[in-house]
Design an enzyme around this catalytic site. Structure first.
Site, PDB file in Angstrom:
ATOM      1  N   LYS A  22       0.853  -1.204   0.000  1.00  0.00           N
ATOM      2  CA  LYS A  22       0.000   0.000   0.000  1.00  0.00           C
ATOM      3  C   LYS A  22       0.878   1.239   0.000  1.00  0.00           C
ATOM      4  CE  LYS A  22      -1.666   1.550   4.061  1.00  0.00           C
ATOM      5  NZ  LYS A  22      -1.374   2.954   4.374  1.00  0.00           N
ATOM      6  N   ASN A  23       1.898   1.259   0.865  1.00  0.00           N
ATOM      7  CA  ASN A  23       2.698   2.472   1.061  1.00  0.00           C
ATOM      8  C   ASN A  23       3.700   2.707  -0.048  1.00  0.00           C
ATOM      9  OD1 ASN A  23       1.171   2.867   3.282  1.00  0.00           O
ATOM     10  ND2 ASN A  23       2.759   2.379   4.769  1.00  0.00           N
ATOM     11  N   ARG A  91      -4.658  10.634   4.550  1.00  0.00           N
ATOM     12  CA  ARG A  91      -3.551  11.578   4.712  1.00  0.00           C
ATOM     13  C   ARG A  91      -2.540  11.443   3.581  1.00  0.00           C
ATOM     14  NH1 ARG A  91       1.282  12.035   6.110  1.00  0.00           N
ATOM     15  NH2 ARG A  91       1.996  13.959   7.102  1.00  0.00           N
ATOM     16  N   CYS A 115      -4.789  12.476  13.212  1.00  0.00           N
ATOM     17  CA  CYS A 115      -5.550  11.230  13.110  1.00  0.00           C
ATOM     18  C   CYS A 115      -5.261  10.475  14.416  1.00  0.00           C
ATOM     19  CB  CYS A 115      -5.133  10.410  11.893  1.00  0.00           C
ATOM     20  SG  CYS A 115      -3.455   9.875  11.971  1.00  0.00           S
ATOM     21  N   ARG A 120      -0.318  14.970  12.331  1.00  0.00           N
ATOM     22  CA  ARG A 120       0.315  14.573  11.059  1.00  0.00           C
ATOM     23  C   ARG A 120       0.786  15.833  10.317  1.00  0.00           C
ATOM     24  NH1 ARG A 120      -1.086   9.278   9.907  1.00  0.00           N
ATOM     25  NH2 ARG A 120       0.746   9.222   8.588  1.00  0.00           N
ATOM     26  N   PRO A 121       1.798  16.532  10.831  1.00  0.00           N
ATOM     27  CA  PRO A 121       2.240  17.775  10.193  1.00  0.00           C
ATOM     28  C   PRO A 121       2.900  17.516   8.832  1.00  0.00           C
ATOM     29  CG  PRO A 121       3.801  17.091  11.858  1.00  0.00           C
ATOM     30  CD  PRO A 121       2.648  16.149  11.955  1.00  0.00           C
ATOM     31  N   ASP A 123       5.230  20.071   7.777  1.00  0.00           N
ATOM     32  CA  ASP A 123       6.212  21.170   7.762  1.00  0.00           C
ATOM     33  C   ASP A 123       7.493  20.799   7.020  1.00  0.00           C
ATOM     34  OD1 ASP A 123       6.335  19.441  10.169  1.00  0.00           O
ATOM     35  OD2 ASP A 123       8.175  20.551  10.572  1.00  0.00           O
ATOM     36  N   LEU A 124       7.896  19.535   7.109  1.00  0.00           N
ATOM     37  CA  LEU A 124       9.156  19.133   6.439  1.00  0.00           C
ATOM     38  C   LEU A 124       8.954  19.054   4.922  1.00  0.00           C
ATOM     39  CD1 LEU A 124      10.241  16.379   8.999  1.00  0.00           C
ATOM     40  CD2 LEU A 124      11.176  18.703   8.780  1.00  0.00           C
ATOM     41  N   ASP A 306       4.774   0.729  12.166  1.00  0.00           N
ATOM     42  CA  ASP A 306       3.555   0.087  11.666  1.00  0.00           C
ATOM     43  C   ASP A 306       3.411  -1.344  12.166  1.00  0.00           C
ATOM     44  OD1 ASP A 306       3.549   1.662   8.374  1.00  0.00           O
ATOM     45  OD2 ASP A 306       3.072   2.388  10.372  1.00  0.00           O
ATOM     46  N   ARG A 398      -8.700  -0.503   4.804  1.00  0.00           N
ATOM     47  CA  ARG A 398      -7.873   0.553   4.203  1.00  0.00           C
ATOM     48  C   ARG A 398      -6.514   0.003   3.796  1.00  0.00           C
ATOM     49  NH1 ARG A 398      -6.459   5.217   7.710  1.00  0.00           N
ATOM     50  NH2 ARG A 398      -5.141   5.471   5.884  1.00  0.00           N
TER      51      ARG A 398
HETATM   52  C1  EPZ Z   1       4.330   6.896   6.214  1.00  0.00           C
HETATM   53  O1  EPZ Z   1       3.561   7.955   6.744  1.00  0.00           O
HETATM   54  C2  EPZ Z   1       3.396   5.689   6.160  1.00  0.00           C
HETATM   55  N1  EPZ Z   1       2.252   5.992   5.288  1.00  0.00           N
HETATM   56  C3  EPZ Z   1       2.898   5.366   7.574  1.00  0.00           C
HETATM   57  O2  EPZ Z   1       2.115   4.178   7.479  1.00  0.00           O
HETATM   58  C4  EPZ Z   1       4.109   5.076   8.459  1.00  0.00           C
HETATM   59  O3  EPZ Z   1       3.667   4.838   9.777  1.00  0.00           O
HETATM   60  C5  EPZ Z   1       5.057   6.297   8.438  1.00  0.00           C
HETATM   61  O4  EPZ Z   1       5.438   6.597   7.078  1.00  0.00           O
HETATM   62  C6  EPZ Z   1       6.330   6.053   9.240  1.00  0.00           C
HETATM   63  O5  EPZ Z   1       6.985   4.927   8.724  1.00  0.00           O
HETATM   64  C7  EPZ Z   1       2.420   5.922   3.941  1.00  0.00           C
HETATM   65  O6  EPZ Z   1       3.497   5.662   3.447  1.00  0.00           O
HETATM   66  C8  EPZ Z   1       1.189   6.173   3.118  1.00  0.00           C
HETATM   67  P1  EPZ Z   1       6.353  10.271   8.286  1.00  0.00           P
HETATM   68  P2  EPZ Z   1       4.174   9.464   6.717  1.00  0.00           P
HETATM   69  O7  EPZ Z   1       6.282  11.546   7.551  1.00  0.00           O
HETATM   70  O8  EPZ Z   1       5.110   9.619   5.595  1.00  0.00           O
HETATM   71  C9  EPZ Z   1       6.720  13.517  11.698  1.00  0.00           C
HETATM   72  C10 EPZ Z   1       0.251   2.827   7.765  1.00  0.00           C
HETATM   73  O9  EPZ Z   1      -0.197   2.302   8.786  1.00  0.00           O
HETATM   74  N2  EPZ Z   1       6.641  14.510  10.609  1.00  0.00           N
HETATM   75  O10 EPZ Z   1       7.462   9.325   7.992  1.00  0.00           O
HETATM   76  O11 EPZ Z   1       3.025  10.387   6.815  1.00  0.00           O
HETATM   77  C11 EPZ Z   1       5.430  12.711  11.855  1.00  0.00           C
HETATM   78  O12 EPZ Z   1       4.491  13.427  12.650  1.00  0.00           O
HETATM   79  C12 EPZ Z   1       0.720   4.259   7.790  1.00  0.00           C
HETATM   80  O13 EPZ Z   1       0.384   2.239   6.655  1.00  0.00           O
HETATM   81  C13 EPZ Z   1       6.870  15.850  10.904  1.00  0.00           C
HETATM   82  O14 EPZ Z   1       7.113  16.232  12.046  1.00  0.00           O
HETATM   83  O15 EPZ Z   1       4.970   9.488   8.079  1.00  0.00           O
HETATM   84  C14 EPZ Z   1       5.926  11.443  12.521  1.00  0.00           C
HETATM   85  O16 EPZ Z   1       6.065  11.667  13.905  1.00  0.00           O
HETATM   86  C15 EPZ Z   1       0.438   4.932   9.136  1.00  0.00           C
HETATM   87  N3  EPZ Z   1       6.799  16.767   9.895  1.00  0.00           N
HETATM   88  C16 EPZ Z   1       7.296  11.229  11.881  1.00  0.00           C
HETATM   89  O17 EPZ Z   1       7.691  12.504  11.362  1.00  0.00           O
HETATM   90  C17 EPZ Z   1       6.548  16.394   8.601  1.00  0.00           C
HETATM   91  O18 EPZ Z   1       6.520  17.278   7.708  1.00  0.00           O
HETATM   92  C18 EPZ Z   1       7.311  10.224  10.731  1.00  0.00           C
HETATM   93  O19 EPZ Z   1       6.277  10.590   9.852  1.00  0.00           O
HETATM   94  C19 EPZ Z   1       6.330  15.030   8.322  1.00  0.00           C
HETATM   95  C20 EPZ Z   1       6.386  14.102   9.340  1.00  0.00           C
END
Ligand code: EPZ
Length: 419
Positions: A22-23, A91, A115, A120-121, A123-124, A306, A398
Site C-alpha cells: 500500500k505504502n 492523509r 488522526c 500529522r504535520p 512542515d518538512l 507500523d 484501508r
Molecule cells: C508513512 O507515513 C506511512 N504511510 C505510515 O504508514 C508510516 O507509519 C510512516 O510513514 C512512518 O513509517 C504511507 O506511506 C502512506 P512520516 P508518513 O512523515 O510519511 C513527523 C500505515 O499504517 N513529521 O514518515 O506520513 C510525523 O508526525 C501508515 O500504513 C513531521 O514532524 O509518516 C511522525 O512523527 C500509518 N513533519 C514522523 O515525522 C513532517 O513534515 C514520521 O512521519 C512530516 C512528518
C-alpha cells in the site's frame, strides 16, 4: 459498518500470498501525474486507500483504468486542486503535492488533519518545497504550493522524530523536473522510497542514493510513461508473521521480500521463533513459546512503527514483561485500551508500553481505530477465549487486502458481518 467476529483458538498452518505494498503503491500512483504519457502499475492492492487515490487522480483529470491488480493511468491534461472530501479520508493524498508542483508549478491539497496515531504535520514537506524555490500559503484548511520555477537545492528533511517517508517522496517528485541538482539530506530510507525512486528512474528521472539518508536528484526536462511492479507489502507480511507466532504451527508467506522486514524477523527470532527465509518467501514455525522482549520503533531500517501494535498483541500473552517504546508516533497506542478490555495487562508510560504477559485473553467487542491497531485486535482475537467482535472494520480494509479471507485460508475462523 461491517464488523468481523474472530473465534479464538484455531491453529494456523499453510501458506498465504502477500499483496503489493500500500505504502509503495500510493506515492507511485501519485507519480504518474509527472508525465502526460501512459503508465502501467502492477501488483496494486485492492484497498480503500488505493481507491481514494484513484478517485483523486480521476478528479485531477487523469484517465484511470483498473484490471484486477494492474492500474493504467494517463494524466494528459490535469487540474491542480485535490478534492477535500476525498483528501480528508486519506492523509497520504498529500503526496500529490510534489508531482503537481513539478508538472503544473502549483498544487492545492486540504491540510491532512491529525488522526488517531497523532498529529500529522507536513512542515518538512513544505520546507523541502521552499528549498526548491516554491512558496506556500495555508487558507481555509488547504495548503497551496506554487512556484514560477523550481531550482535544484540542498535540503535536510530530518525532523524531531527522524526522517519523513512521504516528505522524502514529495520532495523527490518535486525535484525530478527542477533546473539543476537537488540533494536531500536526512532522507527516509524505507523500501517504499526506493520503489518510488526506481519508478521515477524508469520514467527517465535521474535519482541516486534512494535507500540511504542522502538522495541526489538531477533534474531532467520531462518524464515519459513507464511500467512498474510494486514491491510486496512488508507490513502485511510482518502482520501475518505475528499471526503465525501467536497461533501458528507452520505458516509460509509467499511473494515477500525478507530483506524489507529484517528488523521484524530479527525480533521474532529473538523472541524464540524459528523463521526460514528464501529469496521470496518466509516460513515461521510456531512453537507457542514467545520470550518477552524490549523493542523501540525507529525509521527504517529500525523496527517499524507500523508493526508496534501487532507486537503488543503478541506480547499480551508472552510470559514476563515486554517493553515497547514508540519513537515515531509517540501517541500511537489506541490499541492498548482495547487490548486491556480483552484482559491484557499493559501500562503506558509516555511513549512506552510495559506489557505483563497474562495466561488468557477473553474475546470482547472492541473498536478498531487506526489501520494497524485494528489488525492487532484481530491478532489478539486469534488467541482469546471466545469471540472478539471488531467493529469499524473499514479501518482494516484501508490497508489489508481480504485479511479475514487470508487468515481463514490458514485455518482461522473469522466471519465478516455486513452491517
Ligand atoms: C508513512 O507515513 C506511512 N504511510 C505510515 O504508514 C508510516 O507509519 C510512516 O510513514 C512512518 O513509517 C504511507 O506511506 C502512506 P512520516 P508518513 O512523515 O510519511 C513527523 C500505515 O499504517 N513529521 O514518515 O506520513 C510525523 O508526525 C501508515 O500504513 C513531521 O514532524 O509518516 C511522525 O512523527 C500509518 N513533519 C514522523 O515525522 C513532517 O513534515 C514520521 O512521519 C512530516 C512528518
Amino acid at each position: 459498518m461491517d464488523k468481523i467476529l474472530v473465534h479464538g483458538g484455531p491453529r494456523l498452518s499453510g501458506s498465504v500470498r502477500i499483496s503489493g505494498s500500500k505504502n509503495s503503491a500510493l506515492p507511485i500512483l501519485a507519480a504518474t501525474l509527472l508525465t502526460r504519457e501512459q503508465c502501467v502499475i502492477h501488483h496494486v492492492p485492492d484497498l480503500s486507500d488505493v481507491h481514494y487515490m484513484l478517485q483523486i487522480l480521476t478528479h485531477l483529470g487523469a484517465e484511470v483504468e483498473r484490471a484486477s491488480g494492474t492500474v493504467t493511468v494517463q494524466a494528459g491534461k490535469i487540474t491542480t486542486n485535490a478534492p477535500y472530501d476525498i483528501v480528508r479520508k486519506m492523509r497520504a493524498s498529500v503526496c500529490v503535492l510534489g508531482p503537481l508542483l513539478s508538472r503544473a508549478k502549483e498544487a492545492t491539497v486540504s491540510l491532512p488533519g491529525g488522526c488517531v496515531i497523532g498529529d500529522r504535520p507536513i512542515d518538512l514537506h513544505l520546507k523541502g518545497f521552499e528549498s526548491l524555490g516554491a512558496s506556500y500559503r495555508v487558507e481555509a484548511g488547504n495548503v497551496k504550493v506554487f512556484a514560477s520555477r523550481l531550482n535544484g537545492a540542498v535540503c535536510n528533511l530530518r525532523g524531531k522524530f527522524g526522517s519523513t517517508v512521504l516528505g522524502t517522496d514529495n520532495v523527490m517528485m518535486a525535484a525530478v523536473l527542477a533546473e539543476g541538482t537537488t540533494v536531500i539530506e536526512g532522507a527516509a530510507a524505507e523500501p517504499e522510497v526506493v520503489d518510488l525512486a526506481n519508478f521515477l528512474n524508469a520514467m527517465g528521472a535521474k535519482v541516486e542514493g534512494a535507500g540511504t539518508r542522502r538522495i541526489i536528484v538531477e533534474g531532467v526536462a520531462e518524464l515519459h510513461g513507464a511500467e512498474h511492479a510494486v514491491i510486496p507489502d512488508r507490513i502485511e507480511a510482518g502482520t501475518f508473521l505475528v499471526a503465525a507466532a501467536i497461533s501458528g504451527d507452520q505458516v509460509t508467506l509467499q511473494r515477500v521480500a525478507p530483506s524489507h522486514l529484517q528488523s521484524v524477523i530479527d525480533a521474532l527470532r529473538k523472541a524464540g521463533f524459528l523463521i526460514h527465509t528464501t529469496e521470496t518467501s518466509l516460513t515461521l514455525h510456531g512453537n507457542g513459546a514467545s520470550k518477552s522482549l524490549e523493542l523501540a520503533t525507529e525509521p527504517y531500517p529500525g523496527f517499524p512503527t507500523d508493526m508496534q501494535a501487532q507486537m503488543c498483541a503478541l506480547f499480551s500473552r508472552t510470559d514476563g514483561i515486554s517493553v515497547i517504546t514508540e519513537n515515531v508516533f509517540p501517541q500511537r497506542f489506541m490499541h492498548v485500551s482495547e487490548l486491556k478490555r480483552m484482559g491484557a495487562a499493559i501500562q503506558l508510560e509516555g511513549a512506552t508500553a510495559v506489557i505483563q504477559g497474562v495466561e488468557r485473553l477473553s474475546g470482547a467487542p472492541v473498536m478498531a481505530s487506526d489501520l494497524r491497531a485494528s489488525a492487532a485486535l484481530v491478532l489478539a482475537g486469534l488467541q482469546a477465549d471466545g469471540v472478539t467482535e471488531v467493529n469499524r472494520v473499514y479501518h482494516i480494509d484501508r490497508g489489508y487486502e481480504q485479511i479475514d479471507e487470508k487468515l481463514n485460508a490458514l485455518g482461522a475462523q473469522i466471519e465478516r458481518v455486513k452491517a
